[in-house]
Scaffold this motif. Sequence first.
Motif, PDB file in Angstrom:
ATOM      1  N   UNK A  12     106.659  63.406  22.105  1.00 39.38           N
ATOM      2  CA  UNK A  12     107.489  64.014  21.072  1.00 39.38           C
ATOM      3  C   UNK A  12     108.444  65.039  21.676  1.00 39.38           C
ATOM      4  N   UNK A  13     107.945  65.818  22.624  1.00 38.12           N
ATOM      5  CA  UNK A  13     108.793  66.825  23.271  1.00 38.12           C
ATOM      6  C   UNK A  13     109.920  66.159  24.064  1.00 38.12           C
ATOM      7  N   UNK A  14     109.594  65.096  24.766  1.00 39.21           N
ATOM      8  CA  UNK A  14     110.608  64.363  25.526  1.00 39.21           C
ATOM      9  C   UNK A  14     111.654  63.782  24.576  1.00 39.21           C
ATOM     10  N   UNK A  15     111.226  63.207  23.483  1.00 40.79           N
ATOM     11  CA  UNK A  15     112.155  62.639  22.506  1.00 40.79           C
ATOM     12  C   UNK A  15     113.062  63.731  21.933  1.00 40.79           C
ATOM     13  N   UNK A  16     112.495  64.908  21.658  1.00 33.81           N
ATOM     14  CA  UNK A  16     113.289  66.028  21.132  1.00 33.81           C
ATOM     15  C   UNK A  16     114.341  66.463  22.146  1.00 33.81           C
ATOM     16  N   UNK A  17     113.962  66.563  23.412  1.00 34.46           N
ATOM     17  CA  UNK A  17     114.900  66.978  24.459  1.00 34.46           C
ATOM     18  C   UNK A  17     116.026  65.962  24.592  1.00 34.46           C
ATOM     19  N   UNK A  18     115.675  64.686  24.573  1.00 33.20           N
ATOM     20  CA  UNK A  18     116.699  63.641  24.673  1.00 33.20           C
ATOM     21  C   UNK A  18     117.663  63.724  23.501  1.00 33.20           C
ATOM     22  N   UNK A  19     117.160  63.910  22.292  1.00 30.13           N
ATOM     23  CA  UNK A  19     118.031  64.047  21.114  1.00 30.13           C
ATOM     24  C   UNK A  19     118.943  65.257  21.262  1.00 30.13           C
ATOM     25  N   UNK A  20     118.370  66.384  21.707  1.00 25.00           N
ATOM     26  CA  UNK A  20     119.152  67.611  21.855  1.00 25.00           C
ATOM     27  C   UNK A  20     120.244  67.437  22.902  1.00 25.00           C
ATOM     28  N   UNK A  21     119.949  66.731  23.986  1.00 33.25           N
ATOM     29  CA  UNK A  21     120.925  66.560  25.053  1.00 33.25           C
ATOM     30  C   UNK A  21     122.036  65.592  24.651  1.00 33.25           C
ATOM     31  N   UNK A  22     121.755  64.693  23.740  1.00 38.89           N
ATOM     32  CA  UNK A  22     122.762  63.716  23.328  1.00 38.89           C
ATOM     33  C   UNK A  22     123.729  64.293  22.313  1.00 38.89           C
ATOM     34  N   UNK A  23     123.349  65.324  21.625  1.00 43.52           N
ATOM     35  CA  UNK A  23     124.226  65.938  20.645  1.00 43.52           C
ATOM     36  C   UNK A  23     125.226  66.832  21.366  1.00 43.52           C
ATOM     37  N   UNK A  24     126.471  66.787  20.951  1.00 43.37           N
ATOM     38  CA  UNK A  24     127.462  67.628  21.624  1.00 43.37           C
ATOM     39  C   UNK A  24     127.138  69.102  21.431  1.00 43.37           C
ATOM     40  N   UNK A  25     127.391  69.871  22.471  1.00 46.28           N
ATOM     41  CA  UNK A  25     127.124  71.300  22.417  1.00 46.28           C
ATOM     42  C   UNK A  25     128.340  72.083  21.988  1.00 46.28           C
ATOM     43  N   UNK A  26     128.276  73.357  22.225  1.00 44.56           N
ATOM     44  CA  UNK A  26     129.402  74.229  21.901  1.00 44.56           C
ATOM     45  C   UNK A  26     130.528  73.962  22.896  1.00 44.56           C
ATOM     46  N   UNK A  27     131.735  74.343  22.556  1.00 42.10           N
ATOM     47  CA  UNK A  27     132.837  74.178  23.511  1.00 42.10           C
ATOM     48  C   UNK A  27     132.549  74.855  24.853  1.00 42.10           C
ATOM     49  N   UNK A  28     131.929  76.016  24.813  1.00 40.82           N
ATOM     50  CA  UNK A  28     131.598  76.719  26.057  1.00 40.82           C
ATOM     51  C   UNK A  28     130.627  75.896  26.900  1.00 40.82           C
ATOM     52  N   UNK A  29     129.608  75.315  26.266  1.00 48.35           N
ATOM     53  CA  UNK A  29     128.645  74.489  26.994  1.00 48.35           C
ATOM     54  C   UNK A  29     129.322  73.257  27.585  1.00 48.35           C
ATOM     55  N   UNK A  30     130.201  72.650  26.820  1.00 47.20           N
ATOM     56  CA  UNK A  30     130.894  71.457  27.307  1.00 47.20           C
ATOM     57  C   UNK A  30     131.765  71.776  28.517  1.00 47.20           C
ATOM     58  N   UNK A  31     132.481  72.891  28.469  1.00 46.38           N
ATOM     59  CA  UNK A  31     133.317  73.290  29.604  1.00 46.38           C
ATOM     60  C   UNK A  31     132.439  73.592  30.814  1.00 46.38           C
ATOM     61  N   UNK A  32     131.357  74.323  30.604  1.00 43.93           N
ATOM     62  CA  UNK A  32     130.452  74.642  31.710  1.00 43.93           C
ATOM     63  C   UNK A  32     129.912  73.368  32.364  1.00 43.93           C
ATOM     64  N   UNK A  33     129.532  72.400  31.538  1.00 42.95           N
ATOM     65  CA  UNK A  33     129.002  71.143  32.072  1.00 42.95           C
ATOM     66  C   UNK A  33     130.065  70.389  32.860  1.00 42.95           C
ATOM     67  N   UNK A  34     131.289  70.368  32.368  1.00 41.79           N
ATOM     68  CA  UNK A  34     132.362  69.655  33.068  1.00 41.79           C
ATOM     69  C   UNK A  34     132.676  70.310  34.410  1.00 41.79           C
ATOM     70  N   UNK A  35     132.766  71.637  34.408  1.00 42.22           N
ATOM     71  CA  UNK A  35     133.057  72.344  35.662  1.00 42.22           C
ATOM     72  C   UNK A  35     131.910  72.126  36.648  1.00 42.22           C
ATOM     73  N   UNK A  36     130.685  72.203  36.167  1.00 47.63           N
ATOM     74  CA  UNK A  36     129.530  71.983  37.041  1.00 47.63           C
ATOM     75  C   UNK A  36     129.549  70.565  37.618  1.00 47.63           C
ATOM     76  N   UNK A  37     129.837  69.597  36.774  1.00 45.29           N
ATOM     77  CA  UNK A  37     129.877  68.203  37.215  1.00 45.29           C
ATOM     78  C   UNK A  37     130.969  67.992  38.269  1.00 45.29           C
ATOM     79  N   UNK A  38     132.126  68.597  38.032  1.00 44.60           N
ATOM     80  CA  UNK A  38     133.222  68.463  38.989  1.00 44.60           C
ATOM     81  C   UNK A  38     132.879  69.144  40.313  1.00 44.60           C
ATOM     82  N   UNK A  39     132.247  70.300  40.249  1.00 47.15           N
ATOM     83  CA  UNK A  39     131.851  70.994  41.478  1.00 47.15           C
ATOM     84  C   UNK A  39     130.830  70.161  42.254  1.00 47.15           C
TER      85      UNK A  39
END
Length: 110
Positions: A12-39
């Motif tokens: 159940x915890x794994x399923x919850x984490x997967x659901x949470x990760x699939x939902x788009x985050x805040x604009x700040x989180x999205x930018x942070x993830x993109x910069x991290x991925x590019x780095x």
Amino acid sequence: MGFMSEYDLQLQEIARVIRDECEPGTPQQLVEERVHRMAEEMTDLAMLALDPDQKPLLQREARGISQILLRAKLILSVFEGEDIEQIRRLIVALETPKRPLGQLSVVRNA
């Protein structure tokens, strides 16, 4: 049958984490993830450049690597309030496809 096993709770915890990760985050989180991925990607490319067998592959991409560097400089210049016109011109110049040398000689001979 009213209680859940440790295994069921973990599922159940794994399923919850997967659901949470699939939902788009805040604009700040999205930018942070993109910069991290590019780095991370740039780190991978840097490691390839250090490998003598892979270095020629990256050397062929010098123009694209220059584009990456200029765009990063553009972003930082915007933050600093610097004039970005020269950087913008360089980016456009690098995006403009150049004619192969063979075509230039054909044009001269025509």
